[in-house]
Scaffold this active site. Structure first.
Site, PDB file in Angstrom:
ATOM      1  N   ARG A  58       0.953  -1.190  -0.075  1.00 46.49           N
ATOM      2  CA  ARG A  58      -0.041   0.033  -0.230  1.00 46.49           C
ATOM      3  C   ARG A  58       0.830   1.350  -0.084  1.00 46.49           C
ATOM      4  NH1 ARG A  58      -3.005  -4.149   1.875  1.00 46.49           N
ATOM      5  NH2 ARG A  58      -0.916  -4.462   2.936  1.00 46.49           N
ATOM      6  N   THR A  59       1.897   1.317   0.809  1.00 48.28           N
ATOM      7  CA  THR A  59       2.425   2.593   1.100  1.00 48.28           C
ATOM      8  C   THR A  59       3.313   3.149  -0.189  1.00 48.28           C
ATOM      9  OG1 THR A  59       2.687   2.160   3.478  1.00 48.28           O
ATOM     10  CG2 THR A  59       3.983   3.838   2.666  1.00 48.28           C
ATOM     11  N   LYS A  87      25.618  -3.653  -1.561  1.00 47.39           N
ATOM     12  CA  LYS A  87      27.112  -3.898  -1.509  1.00 47.39           C
ATOM     13  C   LYS A  87      27.946  -3.154  -0.304  1.00 47.39           C
ATOM     14  CE  LYS A  87      26.834  -3.538  -6.342  1.00 47.39           C
ATOM     15  NZ  LYS A  87      27.328  -2.627  -7.475  1.00 47.39           N
ATOM     16  N   ARG A 108      11.457   3.543   3.276  1.00 48.43           N
ATOM     17  CA  ARG A 108      11.111   2.789   4.271  1.00 48.43           C
ATOM     18  C   ARG A 108      12.361   2.008   4.617  1.00 48.43           C
ATOM     19  NH1 ARG A 108       5.800  -0.846   4.435  1.00 48.43           N
ATOM     20  NH2 ARG A 108       5.018   0.998   5.211  1.00 48.43           N
ATOM     21  N   HIS A 136       5.301   5.948  11.380  1.00 46.20           N
ATOM     22  CA  HIS A 136       4.897   5.845  10.335  1.00 46.20           C
ATOM     23  C   HIS A 136       3.986   7.159   9.785  1.00 46.20           C
ATOM     24  CE1 HIS A 136       3.383   4.325   6.489  1.00 46.20           C
ATOM     25  NE2 HIS A 136       3.277   3.038   6.937  1.00 46.20           N
TER      26      HIS A 136
HETATM   27  C1  NCD Z   1       1.941  -0.919   8.431  1.00 43.64           C
HETATM   28  C2  NCD Z   1       3.256  -0.587   8.473  1.00 43.64           C
HETATM   29  O1  NCD Z   1       4.110  -0.784   7.628  1.00 43.64           O
HETATM   30  O2  NCD Z   1       3.739  -0.246   9.617  1.00 43.64           O
HETATM   31  N1  NCD Z   1       1.563  -1.201   7.093  1.00 43.64           N
HETATM   32  C3  NCD Z   1       1.146  -0.117   6.276  1.00 43.64           C
HETATM   33  O3  NCD Z   1       2.095   0.792   5.693  1.00 43.64           O
HETATM   34  N2  NCD Z   1       0.107   0.174   5.861  1.00 43.64           N
HETATM   35  C4  NCD Z   1       1.525  -1.746   9.328  1.00 43.64           C
HETATM   36  C5  NCD Z   1       1.889  -3.406   9.359  1.00 43.64           C
HETATM   37  O4  NCD Z   1       2.867  -3.486   8.588  1.00 43.64           O
HETATM   38  O5  NCD Z   1       1.369  -3.955  10.053  1.00 43.64           O
END
Ligand code: NCD
Length: 309
Positions: A58-59, A87, A108, A136
């Site tokens: 999703r993100t 590397k 991320r 997040h």
């Molecule tokens: C979340 C995350 O990555 O922290 N997912 C997301 O971005 N919607 C929640 C999760 O992984 O449980």
């Protein structure tokens, strides 16, 4: 230029109320403009880089969709095994390199503090798409946007946050936004996965009403919002501990029927087994509407930090 021009989006506790308001109102504007026009061109000629060192559906895709819907371009590293990080390149060097190719970086990474580290190395805005068990912020913003749309307002709501509150970065970010609206917090988790003490202390310092328990059904009877989270398997040092705690909380229709009427159920997703699929048909099950809202919030963030709002 907006007050967010050139800024990094790394956490929610340092966002000002004004910045929060601006992000929410810009998202609402983009949602309605997109509905009317189908595609906007605010970010024409700009490039966003997504650097994902942890799994994501999703993100990453909603950031990429947001950029494309604003008329911008996207470059991406979705599999860290194919980038020079494999590397042994440092995060700062990777960030400096990518900053030469992009106007904004979305990252991320499994390590808490990694987004800050990248942001310190570059001039272009960095948006934190999850730093380990840290924060997040973009998820929390879309969560607030969703609650606003589902309930009309957040003022005075009772909100249950349930599941893995220790490792769940979405809840760590979300509480610092919700507290501004005077919500009452009910934290439900196994004792060993409680919300970090520093965070509950921060909330209580502002006068917030925070209760902690292990009883989800009881919390649901009082809640306007139930925000479920996944037990974060990848953050456990001991796999046996994960096996012991997985499945701790599951919302099913029996629980929804006993809950406060009209309760809205949210989940950042992915779900493992925290919400029975039978609940998907319940009208207050808002988790897929929630994921769709991510595009508008991410459009707002991209445009605001690059001055293209
Ligand atoms: C979340 C995350 O990555 O922290 N997912 C997301 O971005 N919607 C929640 C999760 O992984 O449980």
């Amino acid at each position: 230029m907006s007050i967010l021009y050139g800024k990094d989006i790394l956490r929610t506790d340092t966002l000002s109320d004004k910045e929060l308001e601006l992000i929410l109102s810009t998202a609402a504007r983009f949602e309605s403009e997109l509905g009317a026009k189908g595609r906007l061109d605010n970010m024409a000629g700009q490039v966003m880089a997504t650097l994902f060192f942890e799994p994501s559906t999703r993100t990453r895709l909603s950031f990429e969709s947001a950029m494309l819907r604003l008329g911008g371009g996207v470059i991406t590293v979705a599999d860290p095994k194919t980038s020079s990080a494999a590397k042994g390149e440092s995060l700062a060097d990777t960030a400096r390199t990518v900053a030469g190719y992009a106007d904004v970086i979305v990252m991320r990474h499994p390590q808490k503090g990694s987004a800050q580290e990248a942001a310190d190395a570059v001039e272009v805005p960095v948006i934190n798409a999850g730093d380990g068990a840290g924060q997040h912020p973009t998820q929390a913003l879309l969560d607030v946007y969703t609650i606003q749309k589902e309930k009309g307002s957040l003022e005075g709501l009772t909100v249950t946050l349930a599941g893995d509150l220790k490792h769940g970065r979405t809840v760590h970010s979300l509480v610092y936004l919700l507290v501004r609206f005077g919500v009452r917090f009910l934290f439900v988790s196994p004792p060993s996965l409680a919300m970090p003490a520093q965070i509950t202390a921060d909330l209580r310092k502002t006068g917030a009403n925070v209760s902690e328990s292990t009883d989800l059904a009881a919390a649901m009877r009082e809640s306007d919002i139930a925000y479920m989270t996944r037990i974060q398997r990848e953050r456990f040092a001991d796999p046996a501990e994960y096996e012991r705690l997985k499945g701790s909380y599951v919302i099913d229709m029996a629980m929804v029927r006993q809950a406060k009427p009209g309760v809205v159920i949210l989940h950042p997703l992915p779900r493992v087994d925290e919400i029975a699929t039978q609940v998907d048909a319940y009208e207050g099950a808002a988790y897929f509407r929630q994921t769709a809202n991510g595009v508008f919030i991410r459009m707002a963030l991209l445009a605001l930090v690059t001055g293209r709002d």
